[in-house]
Design a protein around this motif. Sequence first.
Motif, mmCIF file in Angstrom:
data_model
loop_
_atom_site.group_PDB
_atom_site.id
_atom_site.type_symbol
_atom_site.label_atom_id
_atom_site.label_comp_id
_atom_site.label_asym_id
_atom_site.label_seq_id
_atom_site.Cartn_x
_atom_site.Cartn_y
_atom_site.Cartn_z
ATOM 1 N N ILE A 87 -20.085 56.353 56.563
ATOM 2 C CA ILE A 87 -20.619 55.120 55.996
ATOM 3 C C ILE A 87 -19.545 54.333 55.246
ATOM 4 O O ILE A 87 -19.507 53.104 55.295
ATOM 5 C CB ILE A 87 -21.836 55.423 55.083
ATOM 6 C CG1 ILE A 87 -22.482 54.121 54.583
ATOM 7 C CG2 ILE A 87 -21.442 56.317 53.930
ATOM 8 C CD1 ILE A 87 -23.074 53.267 55.671
ATOM 9 N N VAL A 140 -25.758 56.640 49.463
ATOM 10 C CA VAL A 140 -24.463 57.039 50.010
ATOM 11 C C VAL A 140 -23.946 58.301 49.322
ATOM 12 O O VAL A 140 -24.180 58.507 48.132
ATOM 13 C CB VAL A 140 -23.419 55.903 49.873
ATOM 14 C CG1 VAL A 140 -23.907 54.652 50.609
ATOM 15 C CG2 VAL A 140 -23.136 55.574 48.410
ATOM 16 N N GLU A 174 -25.477 61.776 54.173
ATOM 17 C CA GLU A 174 -25.657 60.853 55.297
ATOM 18 C C GLU A 174 -24.863 61.355 56.486
ATOM 19 O O GLU A 174 -23.644 61.214 56.557
ATOM 20 C CB GLU A 174 -25.214 59.432 54.944
ATOM 21 C CG GLU A 174 -25.438 58.468 56.093
ATOM 22 C CD GLU A 174 -25.432 57.012 55.676
ATOM 23 O OE1 GLU A 174 -25.947 56.181 56.431
ATOM 24 O OE2 GLU A 174 -24.920 56.716 54.591
ATOM 25 N N THR A 225 -24.205 61.639 60.756
ATOM 26 C CA THR A 225 -24.004 60.623 61.790
ATOM 27 C C THR A 225 -24.404 61.175 63.149
ATOM 28 O O THR A 225 -24.453 62.389 63.362
ATOM 29 C CB THR A 225 -22.536 60.159 61.845
ATOM 30 O OG1 THR A 225 -21.686 61.318 61.981
ATOM 31 C CG2 THR A 225 -22.146 59.427 60.581
#
Length: 443
Positions: free
Chosen positions: A167, A202, A331, A333
């Motif tokens: 991110i 985040v 987070e 991916t």
Amino acid sequence: MQHPGTPAGLPPPDFLLQLFRHAVWRAQPLHGMAQHLPAPPAGRGRTVVLGAGKAAGSMAQALEALWPPHAPLSGLVATRYGHVPPRPAGLAQRIEVVEAAHPVPDAAGLNAAERMLALAQGLDADDLVLCLISGGGSALLTLPAAGLTLADKQRINRALLDSGAAIGEMNCVRKHLSRIKGGRLAAACHPARVVTLAISDVPGDDPGVIASGPTVPDETTCADALDILARLRIDIPDTVRAALQAGTLETPKPGDARFAGHQVHLIATPQQSLQAAAEAARAAGVAAHILSDEIEGESREVGKVHAALARAVARHGQPFARPCVILSGGETTVTVRPQQQPGGAPGRGGRAGEFCLGLAQALQGQPGVWALAADTDGIDGVQNNAGARVAPDTLARAAALGLRIGDHLDRHDAYGYFEALGDLVITGPTHTNVNDFRVLLIL
């Protein structure tokens, strides 16, 4: 079927869903906003509200409920389509809420960003700007840099989403290809005082990464953005590449006088939500262990690591004793790879679903292990589910239906796999967003 020793008398899937609900409840903006609100400006000073994100609608309502009724309040925030919460009876609307597209931006988001910059013009030192920022704001605040069209931004955004980039890397690029991100919104408000109220989605809770940091100075550079674009092989127009090389698209940096006196407050974070879930588990008599709120990496690989840990607990009582829950956030991916099969249409699903596929495959039907993974905004990717559940019989039930988990992983089709099993987690939009929530129950 209820398992012996199930916490609080609930079947394991229901218990895990209850923990998820505790996590989401803690992330609602009304719970953390009041302590960070400044006093209304004295005299003729105005209070202008600007903001964007998946939680922007509920943040605006929380502010309207908490702000003194006699004090003027106006402004504009943008949220994702379908993410405006129902308005409580008797709560007057003072902040306009518009809806736009996420994760790929659209014209509505561009129009909202233009209007916010216009509202920032003409403010003076007596005025206060309250910026309500949450995850998703990068797509919802779209204002392409000179030389870029909306279509360019949409193409680049899709490429970033499919690349598997972290991110922070994605938002470095977004900041430098924007006229509003990377501190530019707050700079446009100068000389007004700016107070940012943010909900973190985040790893590390860096305000400069949340929604690409529209209100905080940016430490990344044009050169950083160029390096990321080159490594990910993402094309940009030659004129924009030249502008990045020349540094003409540079963002405001720390020490810029326009940010003097500005404040940033985090009103909800991933760690707080994990702690809320852990406390609920302990109240039910189950030990709870938080691995981290900052886990990144490929979703399926993170699933495999969680599976190895769960199997160690189930088989050897290490490193934790049973019964227990293991919690994590962050987070992850999903890198979308070329399709291998004829026709090759990509599957449906997001990070949480892909984690569950990787987890189920690696668990190999381990007895005594259940899991739930979901996005705290209630939407996993672009589908209608928040995430999915895994049980000891997941693989067996799928095999009985002719489903091969490897095939679904190859085409990133978590939604199709768990929909067939009746194991999707569907909550609808939660009106907040502190990113990934994962919980494993080992009995």
